[in-house]
Design an enzyme around this catalytic site. Structure first.
Site, short mmCIF file in Angstrom:
data_model
loop_
_atom_site.label_atom_id
_atom_site.label_comp_id
_atom_site.label_asym_id
_atom_site.label_seq_id
_atom_site.Cartn_x
_atom_site.Cartn_y
_atom_site.Cartn_z
N GLY A 179 21.44 -40.78 31.70
CA GLY A 179 21.13 -39.14 32.23
C GLY A 179 21.93 -38.41 33.73
N SER A 180 21.32 -38.18 34.82
CA SER A 180 22.27 -37.14 35.44
C SER A 180 23.69 -37.78 36.01
CB SER A 180 21.28 -36.69 36.54
OG SER A 180 20.34 -37.34 37.40
N ALA B 89 23.44 -37.24 39.54
CA ALA B 89 22.95 -37.38 40.83
C ALA B 89 22.29 -39.54 40.36
CB ALA B 89 22.03 -36.49 41.29
N THR B 90 22.57 -39.43 39.48
CA THR B 90 21.21 -40.80 39.46
C THR B 90 22.65 -41.55 38.92
OG1 THR B 90 19.53 -39.90 38.09
CG2 THR B 90 19.76 -42.22 38.33
N GLY B 91 23.57 -40.95 37.98
CA GLY B 91 24.61 -41.46 37.15
C GLY B 91 26.02 -42.67 38.31
N GLU C 201 26.89 -42.61 30.64
CA GLU C 201 26.51 -40.98 29.95
C GLU C 201 25.77 -40.40 31.06
OE1 GLU C 201 28.00 -40.73 27.20
OE2 GLU C 201 28.52 -42.79 26.31
N CYS D 223 22.79 -33.16 26.71
CA CYS D 223 23.87 -32.88 27.59
C CYS D 223 24.72 -32.45 26.67
CB CYS D 223 24.11 -34.71 27.66
SG CYS D 223 24.37 -35.46 25.83
P1 NAD Z 1 17.99 -38.59 35.70
O1 NAD Z 1 18.84 -38.94 35.90
O2 NAD Z 1 16.80 -37.88 36.41
O3 NAD Z 1 16.87 -40.12 35.22
C1 NAD Z 1 17.46 -40.68 34.02
C2 NAD Z 1 17.11 -42.05 34.06
O4 NAD Z 1 17.07 -42.71 34.94
C3 NAD Z 1 15.96 -41.89 33.73
O5 NAD Z 1 14.76 -43.39 33.26
C4 NAD Z 1 15.11 -42.14 35.30
O6 NAD Z 1 13.93 -42.55 35.71
C5 NAD Z 1 16.15 -43.35 36.42
N1 NAD Z 1 16.56 -43.44 37.40
C6 NAD Z 1 15.84 -42.31 38.43
N2 NAD Z 1 16.43 -43.12 40.09
C7 NAD Z 1 16.60 -44.29 39.07
C8 NAD Z 1 18.03 -45.16 40.64
N3 NAD Z 1 18.42 -44.47 41.93
N4 NAD Z 1 18.32 -46.35 39.87
C9 NAD Z 1 18.15 -46.09 38.24
N5 NAD Z 1 17.78 -45.83 37.43
C10 NAD Z 1 17.66 -44.36 37.80
O7 NAD Z 1 17.72 -37.76 34.68
P2 NAD Z 1 16.83 -36.85 33.32
O8 NAD Z 1 16.27 -36.02 34.10
O9 NAD Z 1 15.74 -38.15 32.99
O10 NAD Z 1 17.83 -36.22 32.46
C11 NAD Z 1 19.12 -34.85 32.06
C12 NAD Z 1 19.73 -35.45 32.32
O11 NAD Z 1 20.57 -36.75 31.71
C13 NAD Z 1 20.91 -34.23 32.43
O12 NAD Z 1 22.05 -33.91 33.24
C14 NAD Z 1 21.48 -34.68 31.03
O13 NAD Z 1 22.91 -33.89 31.06
C15 NAD Z 1 21.91 -35.80 30.78
N6 NAD Z 1 21.94 -36.83 29.45
C16 NAD Z 1 22.95 -36.93 29.04
C17 NAD Z 1 23.63 -37.46 28.20
C18 NAD Z 1 25.15 -38.16 27.84
O14 NAD Z 1 25.03 -38.77 26.74
N7 NAD Z 1 25.77 -38.03 28.55
C19 NAD Z 1 22.49 -37.36 27.52
C20 NAD Z 1 21.25 -37.31 27.09
C21 NAD Z 1 20.65 -36.77 28.54
#
Ligand code: NAD
Length: 473
Positions: A219-220, A222-224, A241, A275
């Site tokens: 995910g993003s 910020a959440t990571g 990731e 991503c």
């Molecule tokens: P996001 O971080 O908003 O959400 C990702 C997941 O995390 C969702 O299921 C969400 O509900 C969950 N989440 C949110 N807050 C959380 C918390 N506090 N604790 C645990 N889980 C939580 O990301 P997004 O908007 O769904 O995805 C887009 C981002 O993902 C982009 O930055 C993209 O580059 C990245 N991405 C990375 C890869 C990679 O392999 N590096 C692949 C695909 C997408």
């Protein structure tokens, strides 16, 4: 595929009185609902995952059989799964189908991948074997851009290693993961794979749960960071990731017309919501205008529309906040004097459509260049000296991937190795292979997926150390 979507908990189909709406990004209107998991659902999923672990980790043959049958089940239901994916994610049906077939391939690949054992000592004093052991319960948390493929890559590797998994998809694209859970439910013992749907708070409940020993998060950034901080307090292992702001550098020795289509695919696949998409394009000044024109011609010819319409290459942006963000970046670039070269940004009317758009005349500090746009909006920047282009490409908190475009492959590979990122391509972008680890440097991530490295992410090492000499004293 099915009209009512349910979660999978302890091998059972579980609904909820609380639901949330899932929106079709091509219309902007809700078309289905998904169960909103409660904390009690999380506890039940974790308890069943914890109980199932004891037997599951012992029988590698059963695990391989289950993974192989999962691959078959996904393949034979690929059309139906792809339709769900297109409707909730927005991507054109042919790409949704490709994603589902990729998911099937991930299960088939890990069903056959050997789990290495290394004998590091074998003499009269003793025998040491280094084995790979599962962690226990894994939390798999996924984003909305490739929900089926990302989930399957995590599930297949984690399950082969002998872990049990609780999967939590994005609230924007929960249905394809719920459908995947329903499809795989009969193939795994109860508790081995649970799938829960809900919002961001559910992500927090799942990742903070004490039963979880490993979190695999995509995910993003910020959440990571939040996931990483909460994992630290319980010493949970994490794979992250995260986002990217991938540069592609086009050297003076390429033929602009020949590379235009590949650059287009690198930047605009999945409407730029990848991503690893090209998010900054650096072009040598001697061919700058020709590249803008050649790429512009491909951009202008690309058909944008609902993923179900034949011939569509770019579907809508997946959700309203993301559409707003890309629209704001576009407007901001124009206020800075950015020059619109092709495409016209957001489309009026229903759905979250955004035309593939090229912008020039923006500096490194413009948010459209410095940040991850994650949409079909590409800044193109000229360079005069290669060292300068590399320095600008590397001047970022992100480090997911990058690419070099040149007719001199040897030089290209050498320049690629100067990029500070997990994957550095030459004359291609977004080319994935089980022969290459996938992961980010800097803020783009921690750890790797894909191939044997992906399996290692779900294993801890155990040294079984046997003394051969008689025990005395
Ligand atoms: P996001 O971080 O908003 O959400 C990702 C997941 O995390 C969702 O299921 C969400 O509900 C969950 N989440 C949110 N807050 C959380 C918390 N506090 N604790 C645990 N889980 C939580 O990301 P997004 O908007 O769904 O995805 C887009 C981002 O993902 C982009 O930055 C993209 O580059 C990245 N991405 C990375 C890869 C990679 O392999 N590096 C692949 C695909 C997408």
């Amino acid at each position: 595929m099915m009209s009512t979507y349910t979660m999978t908990i302890g091998g059972e189909s579980v609904g909820s009185t609380n639901t949330f709406q899932v929106i079709d990004p091509a219309t902007g209107a809700p078309f289905a609902s998904a169960p909103d998991a409660t904390l009690d659902d999380v506890h039940r999923a974790m308890d069943s995952a914890h109980s199932a672990f004891t037997m599951w980790k012992r029988d590698e043959t059963a695990r391989r059989r289950a993974l192989a049958s999962a691959a078959e089940a996904i393949k034979s239901n690929s059309e139906a799964l792809a339709r769900v994916l297109t409707q909730e994610q927005g991507k054109p049906l042919k790409f949704a189908l490709r994603e589902v077939i990729g998911a099937s391939y991930a299960f088939a690949y890990y069903a056959r991948l050997p789990i290495p054992r290394q004998v590091t000592l074998d003499d009269e004093t003793g025998h040491i074997e280094v084995q790979r052991r599962p962690y226990g319960v894994v939390a798999a948390i996924t984003p909305w851009n490739f929900p089926v493929l990302i989930a399957s890559t995590k599930l297949a590797a984690a399950l082969l290693a002998g872990n049990t998994v609780v999967l939590k998809p994005s609230p924007y694209t929960p249905l394809s993961s719920l459908a995947l859970g329903a499809l795989l439910r009969p193939l795994f013992p109860p508790g081995v794979l649970s799938v829960l749907s809900g919002g961001d708070e559910l992500g927090r409940w799942v990742s903070e749960h004490p039963a979880v020993r490993k979190i695999s998060f995509t995910g993003s950034v910020a959440t990571g960071k939040k996931v990483s901080a909460s994992a630290a307090s319980d010493l949970k292992r994490v794979t992250l990731e995260l986002g990217g702001n991938d540069p592609a550098i086009v050297l003076a020795d390429v033929d602009p017309k020949k590379v235009a289509r590949a650059l287009f695919r690198g930047a605009f696949t999945n409407s730029g919501q990848v991503c690893t998409a090209i998010k900054r394009l650096y072009v040598h000044e001697s061919i700058f205008e020709q590249v803008v024109e050649a790429l512009g011609d491909v951009v202008s010819a690309a058909k944008v529309g609902s993923g179900f319409e034949p011939g569509v290459e770019l579907g809508p942006i997946n959700n309203a906040p993301q559409h707003r963000r890309v629209t704001e970046l576009f407007a901001e670039a124009q206020t800075r004097g950015g020059r619109l070269r092709r495409g016209n940004g957001p489309r009026a009317g229903a759905g979250y459509f955004f035309e593939p758009t090229l912008v020039t005349d923006v500096g490194e500090d413009a948010p459209i260049v410095a940040e991850e746009q994650f949409g079909p909006l590409l800044p193109i920047l000229p360079f005069a000296k290669l060292d300068d282009a590399i320095a600008r490409a590397n001047d970022s908190h992100f480090g997911l991937s990058g690419s070099i475009w040149t007719s001199d492959l040897e030089r290209g590979a050498q320049i690629a190795s100067e990029l500070e990122c997990g994957t550095a391509w030459v004359n291609q972008h977004m080319a994935f292979s089980p022969a290459a680890p996938f992961g980010g440097s800097k803020w783009s991530g921690i750890g790797y997926e894909n191939g044997p490295w992906g399996l290692d992410a779900f294993c801890q090492l155990q040294a079984v150390n046997v003394k051969r000499a008689p025990v005395e004293g």
